[in-house]
Structure formats: C-alpha cells, structure tokens
Scaffold this active site. Structure first.
Site, PDB file in Angstrom:
ATOM      1  N   LYS A 198       4.812   5.414   0.020  1.00 16.72           N
ATOM      2  CA  LYS A 198       4.056   6.375   0.840  1.00 16.72           C
ATOM      3  C   LYS A 198       4.931   7.072   1.867  1.00 16.72           C
ATOM      4  O   LYS A 198       4.678   8.220   2.215  1.00 16.72           O
ATOM      5  CB  LYS A 198       2.906   5.669   1.570  1.00 16.72           C
ATOM      6  CG  LYS A 198       1.706   5.399   0.677  1.00 16.72           C
ATOM      7  CD  LYS A 198       0.467   5.217   1.533  1.00 16.72           C
ATOM      8  CE  LYS A 198      -0.758   4.976   0.677  1.00 16.72           C
ATOM      9  NZ  LYS A 198      -1.918   4.589   1.484  1.00 16.72           N
ATOM     10  N   LYS A 233      -1.917   7.547 -12.782  1.00 15.30           N
ATOM     11  CA  LYS A 233      -3.222   7.089 -12.317  1.00 15.30           C
ATOM     12  C   LYS A 233      -4.121   8.279 -11.939  1.00 15.30           C
ATOM     13  O   LYS A 233      -3.633   9.246 -11.354  1.00 15.30           O
ATOM     14  CB  LYS A 233      -2.971   6.224 -11.077  1.00 15.30           C
ATOM     15  CG  LYS A 233      -3.994   5.155 -10.851  1.00 15.30           C
ATOM     16  CD  LYS A 233      -3.524   4.219  -9.747  1.00 15.30           C
ATOM     17  CE  LYS A 233      -4.718   3.803  -8.916  1.00 15.30           C
ATOM     18  NZ  LYS A 233      -4.402   2.848  -7.876  1.00 15.30           N
ATOM     19  N   LYS A 248      -7.020  11.614  -6.431  1.00 11.03           N
ATOM     20  CA  LYS A 248      -7.546  12.832  -5.800  1.00 11.03           C
ATOM     21  C   LYS A 248      -6.414  13.765  -5.386  1.00 11.03           C
ATOM     22  O   LYS A 248      -6.638  14.913  -5.051  1.00 11.03           O
ATOM     23  CB  LYS A 248      -8.431  12.480  -4.620  1.00 11.03           C
ATOM     24  CG  LYS A 248      -7.660  11.978  -3.426  1.00 11.03           C
ATOM     25  CD  LYS A 248      -8.510  12.023  -2.191  1.00 11.03           C
ATOM     26  CE  LYS A 248      -7.861  11.348  -1.030  1.00 11.03           C
ATOM     27  NZ  LYS A 248      -6.810  11.896  -0.293  1.00 11.03           N
TER      28      LYS A 248
HETATM   29  N1  TRP Z   1      -5.400  -0.813   1.617  1.00 10.75           N
HETATM   30  C1  TRP Z   1      -6.533  -0.649   0.764  1.00 10.75           C
HETATM   31  C2  TRP Z   1      -6.333   0.580  -0.135  1.00 10.75           C
HETATM   32  O1  TRP Z   1      -5.637   1.488   0.245  1.00 10.75           O
HETATM   33  C3  TRP Z   1      -7.820  -0.486   1.536  1.00 10.75           C
HETATM   34  C4  TRP Z   1      -8.091  -1.664   2.409  1.00 10.75           C
HETATM   35  C5  TRP Z   1      -7.976  -1.725   3.757  1.00 10.75           C
HETATM   36  C6  TRP Z   1      -8.532  -2.931   1.973  1.00 10.75           C
HETATM   37  N2  TRP Z   1      -8.336  -2.935   4.204  1.00 10.75           N
HETATM   38  C7  TRP Z   1      -8.676  -3.715   3.150  1.00 10.75           C
HETATM   39  C8  TRP Z   1      -8.815  -3.486   0.719  1.00 10.75           C
HETATM   40  C9  TRP Z   1      -9.070  -5.042   3.085  1.00 10.75           C
HETATM   41  C10 TRP Z   1      -9.219  -4.815   0.669  1.00 10.75           C
HETATM   42  C11 TRP Z   1      -9.342  -5.588   1.842  1.00 10.75           C
HETATM   43  O2  TRP Z   1      -6.921   0.632  -1.183  1.00 10.75           O
END
Ligand code: TRP
Length: 334
Positions: A114, A198, A201
């Site tokens: 990222k 993948k 969006k």
């Molecule tokens: N980081 C995850 C994503 O980008 C989203 C997310 C944030 C998450 N906090 C979480 C997923 C806690 C599971 C549990 O998809």
C-alpha cells in the site's frame, strides 16, 4: 478463560460494495450469525490511514452499513456499528502500540504494497494500521475473525500482540488468541476483465466488477462482455484451474447458487460460454439485484441508518468499556 466464541470482523467504508465483497466476506458473515455472537464493524478509522474526502467518507460509512443490512446482517442480534463511535478502539490501539514491536510491523506485506515506492511519505497511521486492527479484535476478546486470505498476516500479528500482552503483564489467557476464519474453499473473486487480478473497486473499468447496486441490464451487459477463452467448458477442475477466466466465472456461479464446482462442471462440460453466461446472469440478477435495491432504498433514509449505527455503538461500547476497565487496571493506569 471463558470458552465463549465471539466473532469480530471489519470492512472499510467504500461507496461501492461489489460482488467480491459479498461472496468473499458478507455472505460468510451472514452464515456465522446463526452460530456465534457476532460483531461487525465499519472501520472508518482504518479508512483514514489514506486521505478521504470527508463528505464522501460520511456517505460511504452509511452506504457500507446499508450494504451490511441488505446482505442479511441482522442488526437486532448482531452488533453493527462504526469504529470511530466507540473510542475504546483508539484507546486500546495506543496501549497495543506500546506492546507491538517495530520489527513485527516491518514484516507486514500489505504495508509494503500500500505504501508503494515512497514509504517515507506514507502516513504513520498506515504503518501502525495492523495494531489498530488487533485492538478492534481484542477490545471484544473476539475468538474468531472471518477475513480474506490477504488479512491472515494481520491476524497472526494480533495473536502475537495478545500473547505478548498476556506474558508481559502476567495475565495468562486474558486475551484469547484470535483465530482467522478463512473459508476453506477460498473463493477469490477476480476481475471480469482479467482472471488473474482480484475484483476491486480501484480497477478503472466498470466492466471489471459487478457492483451490488448494478441493475439487471448492467449485470447482463457486464457478464456478456466478461473475458473468456475460446475453449468449451472443461469437464474437470484440473483443466479449469489452468484457465483463470473460466475458473472465475464458474466460481462465481458455484458460490451464488451454492453448487459445488464439480457439480457445475458436470452440468456444463463441453458447452460454450454463452450457456454459462446466460445462467450466471440469471443467478446474479436473482441474488444481487434485490440486495442492490435494498441498498438504494436505505441510503435515502439517512436517519434510519444513523439509528442502527447508534444502537450498535451503544451495545459495542458497553462490552468495550467492561474490557477496557480491566485492561487499564492490568497496565497500571488509574
Ligand atoms: N484490515 C481489514 C481490511 O482491510 C479490515 C479490518 C479492520 C478488519 N479491522 C479488522 C478485519 C478487524 C477483521 C478484523 O480488510
């Protein structure tokens, strides 16, 4: 330690939930509700690790909430809320920032992807994002975390942080070590333009994805245009796995209709893609259009969505505060 099972998962607020979000996450979230206590969170604090237009962020939070409910999440029995409305997430994240190690974060592959080539310019938030994710999970002492395979490393980090906290403060088993729930048959839903990428969006072409808000005409058009190859549908999975576009369309059809891939191949082997595409469009229109219609209806009723989030935050906050009280005490804060 209690053996209560608690599910937690988070989805970043994006305006346009698509088929990949539905089949890869939401559909699984819905089925878990029958088995365990579930907490589902719109993770707005994660979203702002990269700049978001404030107006658009607000509407995206509400639209993602609408997507949750339209997909079948039950706001009466599960807890549905947005992260920033429960301040315990930020508070525990800070405490965990002090438990987590720089060396651990340096190994996170998603940050490397990222942040791109100029890491010096990434926000500090993006770097410590996995600690916030650990806080989300541990704040509720969640035991099970349904996520896509791309989040597995972050769940492992959450386990390491939980373990180190329990060791450092000598509170054995205080935080349970969360388990990732990654569907065995990982259906990765890929772009309709390129079966090796993948569905996302951020891909420029609208033809690469089915949005949950697409109407029947758009769905039919997109599936008609979806990339295929020139061979007929194969008879077995070994052959299918060598053909990314065929694999993707068959996977989507299999997931939507809850028919095992082997069974779909039995029905379609030797036929051409027009046949598959016709069946696939029908299945998509049947499953996705009602969800899209619900979303469109709900986003017009901002008050209704805000009420759901408010009620969810109150429920989440009670649980969070109960755990935070103990955490502050364990750490030595007054
Ligand atoms: N980081 C995850 C994503 O980008 C989203 C997310 C944030 C998450 N906090 C979480 C997923 C806690 C599971 C549990 O998809």
């Amino acid at each position: 330690m209690s053996d209560k099972k608690i599910v937690f998962s988070g989805v970043q607020p994006t305006g346009n939930l698509h088929l990949g979000n539905y089949l890869g996450a939401l559909k699984n979230f819905v089925s878990l509700q029958k088995k365990m206590e579930c907490i589902y969170c719109v993770v707005d604090l994660h979203a702002i690790t990269t700049f978001q237009n404030p107006k658009i962020l607000k509407s995206n939070i509400l639209e993602t909430t609408a997507g949750f409910i339209a997909s079948g999440l039950d706001h009466e029995n599960s807890i549905i809320f947005n992260q920033s409305s429960v301040s315990g997430h930020a508070e525990l994240a800070w405490i965990l920032n002090c438990v987590s190690r720089v060396g651990w974060l340096n190994r996170m592959t998603q940050f490397k992807d990222k942040a791109g080539t100029d890491k010096e310019k990434a926000s500090v938030g993006l770097y410590i994002y996995p600690n916030l994710m650990a806080a989300d999970i541990l704040l509720y002492k969640a035991t099970h975390v349904p996520v896509g395979a791309d989040q597995k490393q972050h769940i492992e980090l959450s386990r390491d942080i939980a373990q180190k906290f329990n060791n450092d403060f000598q509170v054995e088993n205080f935080f349970p070590l969360p388990e990732p729930l990654i569907p065995k048959k990982i259906s990765r839903i890929m772009s309709l333009r390129d079966g090796t990428k993948k569905m996302s969006k951020s891909e420029e072409s609208e033809y690469s994805r089915i949005n949950l808000k697409d109407d029947a005409d758009e769905i039919v058009k997109k599936i008609k245009k979806a990339k295929t190859d020139s061979e007929p549908i194969p008879s077995n999975e070994v052959e299918l796995n060598k053909r990314p576009e065929a694999l993707n369309l068959i996977t989507i059809y299999s997931d939507l209709t809850n028919t095992p891939v082997g069974e779909v191949l039995k029905q379609m082997s030797g036929k051409d893609f027009t046949h598959l595409k016709k069946n696939l469009s029908d299945a998509l229109v049947e499953k996705i259009c009602p969800i899209g219609k619900e979303i469109k209806k709900m986003i017009k009723d901002r008050i209704f969505l805000e009420k759901i989030l408010k009620k969810g935050s109150e429920k989440a906050n009670l649980k969070a505060e109960e755990n935070l009280k103990k955490i502050r005490d364990i750490v030595g804060l007054i």
